[in-house]
Write an enzyme that holds these catalytic residues in place. Sequence first.
Site, short mmCIF file in Angstrom:
data_model
loop_
_atom_site.label_atom_id
_atom_site.label_comp_id
_atom_site.label_asym_id
_atom_site.label_seq_id
_atom_site.Cartn_x
_atom_site.Cartn_y
_atom_site.Cartn_z
N ARG A 1 0.82 -1.22 0.00
CA ARG A 1 0.00 0.00 0.00
C ARG A 1 0.85 1.26 0.00
NH1 ARG A 1 -5.48 -0.75 1.47
NH2 ARG A 1 -6.03 -2.42 0.06
N ARG B 1 -3.89 6.24 0.37
CA ARG B 1 -4.45 7.51 0.86
C ARG B 1 -3.58 8.29 1.82
NH1 ARG B 1 -10.31 4.98 1.75
NH2 ARG B 1 -8.86 3.39 2.47
N ARG C 1 -7.51 11.11 -6.21
CA ARG C 1 -8.80 10.55 -5.79
C ARG C 1 -9.89 11.62 -5.68
NH1 ARG C 1 -11.82 8.01 -4.76
NH2 ARG C 1 -11.93 6.73 -2.91
N ASP D 1 -6.19 -3.66 -8.01
CA ASP D 1 -6.78 -4.27 -6.81
C ASP D 1 -6.99 -5.76 -7.05
OD1 ASP D 1 -7.99 -3.22 -4.10
OD2 ASP D 1 -9.19 -4.91 -4.76
N TYR E 1 -13.85 -12.73 -0.02
CA TYR E 1 -14.65 -11.54 -0.37
C TYR E 1 -15.90 -11.94 -1.14
CZ TYR E 1 -11.15 -8.27 1.25
OH TYR E 1 -10.30 -7.55 2.05
O1 CP3 Z 1 0.40 0.20 -3.12
C1 CP3 Z 1 -0.03 -0.96 -3.28
O2 CP3 Z 1 0.13 -1.86 -2.44
C2 CP3 Z 1 -0.68 -1.30 -4.61
C3 CP3 Z 1 -2.09 -1.17 -4.68
C4 CP3 Z 1 -3.01 -2.16 -3.98
C5 CP3 Z 1 -4.34 -1.80 -3.68
N1 CP3 Z 1 -4.99 -2.89 -3.23
C6 CP3 Z 1 -4.91 -0.46 -3.87
C7 CP3 Z 1 -6.10 -0.07 -3.09
C8 CP3 Z 1 -2.86 -3.49 -3.62
C9 CP3 Z 1 -1.62 -4.35 -3.68
C10 CP3 Z 1 -4.12 -3.95 -3.16
C11 CP3 Z 1 -4.38 -5.33 -2.75
C12 CP3 Z 1 -5.59 -5.62 -1.98
N2 CP3 Z 1 -6.86 -5.16 -2.18
C13 CP3 Z 1 -5.63 -6.55 -0.93
C14 CP3 Z 1 -4.46 -7.35 -0.45
C15 CP3 Z 1 -3.59 -6.49 0.36
C16 CP3 Z 1 -4.08 -6.25 1.74
O3 CP3 Z 1 -4.30 -5.12 2.10
O4 CP3 Z 1 -4.23 -7.28 2.44
C17 CP3 Z 1 -6.94 -6.59 -0.43
C18 CP3 Z 1 -7.44 -7.41 0.73
C19 CP3 Z 1 -7.71 -5.74 -1.25
C20 CP3 Z 1 -9.17 -5.49 -1.16
C21 CP3 Z 1 -9.39 -4.07 -0.86
N3 CP3 Z 1 -9.31 -3.05 -1.78
C22 CP3 Z 1 -9.72 -3.50 0.39
C23 CP3 Z 1 -9.90 -4.27 1.68
C24 CP3 Z 1 -9.87 -2.12 0.18
C25 CP3 Z 1 -10.28 -1.09 1.18
C26 CP3 Z 1 -9.09 -0.72 1.95
C27 CP3 Z 1 -9.14 0.71 2.37
O5 CP3 Z 1 -8.07 1.19 2.77
O6 CP3 Z 1 -10.21 1.34 2.30
C28 CP3 Z 1 -9.56 -1.85 -1.17
C29 CP3 Z 1 -9.52 -0.53 -1.82
C30 CP3 Z 1 -8.13 -0.07 -2.18
N4 CP3 Z 1 -7.23 -0.83 -2.87
C31 CP3 Z 1 -7.57 1.22 -1.93
C32 CP3 Z 1 -6.31 1.22 -2.51
C33 CP3 Z 1 -5.33 2.36 -2.58
C34 CP3 Z 1 -8.26 2.37 -1.22
C35 CP3 Z 1 -9.18 2.97 -2.25
C36 CP3 Z 1 -9.42 4.42 -2.04
O7 CP3 Z 1 -8.62 5.24 -2.52
O8 CP3 Z 1 -10.46 4.75 -1.44
#
Ligand code: CP3
Length: 343
Positions: free
Chosen positions: A26, A30, A39, A75, A152
């Site tokens: 990540r 954000r 965003r 994602d 999920y």
């Molecule tokens: O920087 C990085 O790591 C690359 C981008 C990345 C994202 N998601 C962007 C994202 C990666 C590698 C992921 C993987 C991901 N997505 C996982 C596995 C990693 C982990 O955290 O365990 C999982 C479980 C997801 C599913 C997912 N997508 C969730 C649970 C969420 C919400 C999390 C949150 O912080 O709200 C997302 C959305 C998401 N994926 C965001 C980002 C930057 C936030 C979206 C936003 O800008 O609102």
Amino acid sequence: MSGSESVFLKAVRREPTPCTPIWLMRQAGRYLPEYRAMRARHSFLELCRNPDAAAEVTLQPVERLGVDAAILFADILLLLEPLGVGLEFAKGEGPVIHRPVRTAADVARLAPIDVDAAVPFVFETVRRARRALAGRVPLIGFAGAPFTVASYLVEGGASREFLHTKRLMYDEPEAWHRLMDLLADATARYLNGQIAAGAEAVQLFDSWVGALGPDDYRAYVLPHSRAVMKAVTGAPVIHFGTGTAALLPLMREAGGEVIGLDWRVDLDAGWRAVGLDVAVQGNLDPAVLLASPAIIRERARAVLERAAGRPGHVFNLGHGVHQATPVEHVKALVDIVHELSAR
Ligand code: CP3
């Protein structure tokens, strides 16, 4: 430096490096002001579907932090869109799946995922990010592991106890294995597509697999994760999970050139559990980045001491950067790891 000379790829191959490479899960998210600015103009899914914007976000942490690898901005759930289950990234709630897959009948209705038709924009983002990186650091692609993606799909969103998932697994094992086969097949194609487009390593995120005990992991997950990693060719795989202290030897058995460790296990104990003949990634608690730089330094040093300079350590957090993290603290960590590990 990209290609075989990069510190990141050398560490993945367990070759000696001038310092320990670091990137952060990540790292594009954000907590970064430049990400929040993007965003403000686009929804999360719009960003993912726009290869120019997604490539720009992929590079933001490389430019701001000096990390040793970039990770594709995408994602793990994008692959589910063609299943027609109603995927949405709801404001403040994380992902929601409006029509979850809970029963054998639900599983029977799923058509195989046509990966090239489903996520062409991800492959295009890989190509553009690779071009924009111009060899500065390698690009990591990624996918969710079958268990974590299935969780999920079955729960309909985030979960603490995974009760629907475990009920399906225990009561309707044939349907469970069919679902996992379908996901494993799509995941391998998704990762190989990213590698063909230019990803130099890939990470398989089994973020929630720590919800399972070893017997369940062995019976319901390991064969499917192994199938993915056997099918991926042309780039090393980082196999990551959290809460996995009791699963580490089985995760190693499932595969991966690098095994991810979270902070609930000491790095040296985790490394011994997976075997010293494989590389490891981790494992600072992301919460440490909310503390002062002096504490960050002390805690980063403790992780490096447990790695003991052994080739094959990629520094990372045990999970993703929290959105409340001050960006200067993240930058401080990258500099601290490079400084303390210089050899
Ligand atoms: O920087 C990085 O790591 C690359 C981008 C990345 C994202 N998601 C962007 C994202 C990666 C590698 C992921 C993987 C991901 N997505 C996982 C596995 C990693 C982990 O955290 O365990 C999982 C479980 C997801 C599913 C997912 N997508 C969730 C649970 C969420 C919400 C999390 C949150 O912080 O709200 C997302 C959305 C998401 N994926 C965001 C980002 C930057 C936030 C979206 C936003 O800008 O609102």
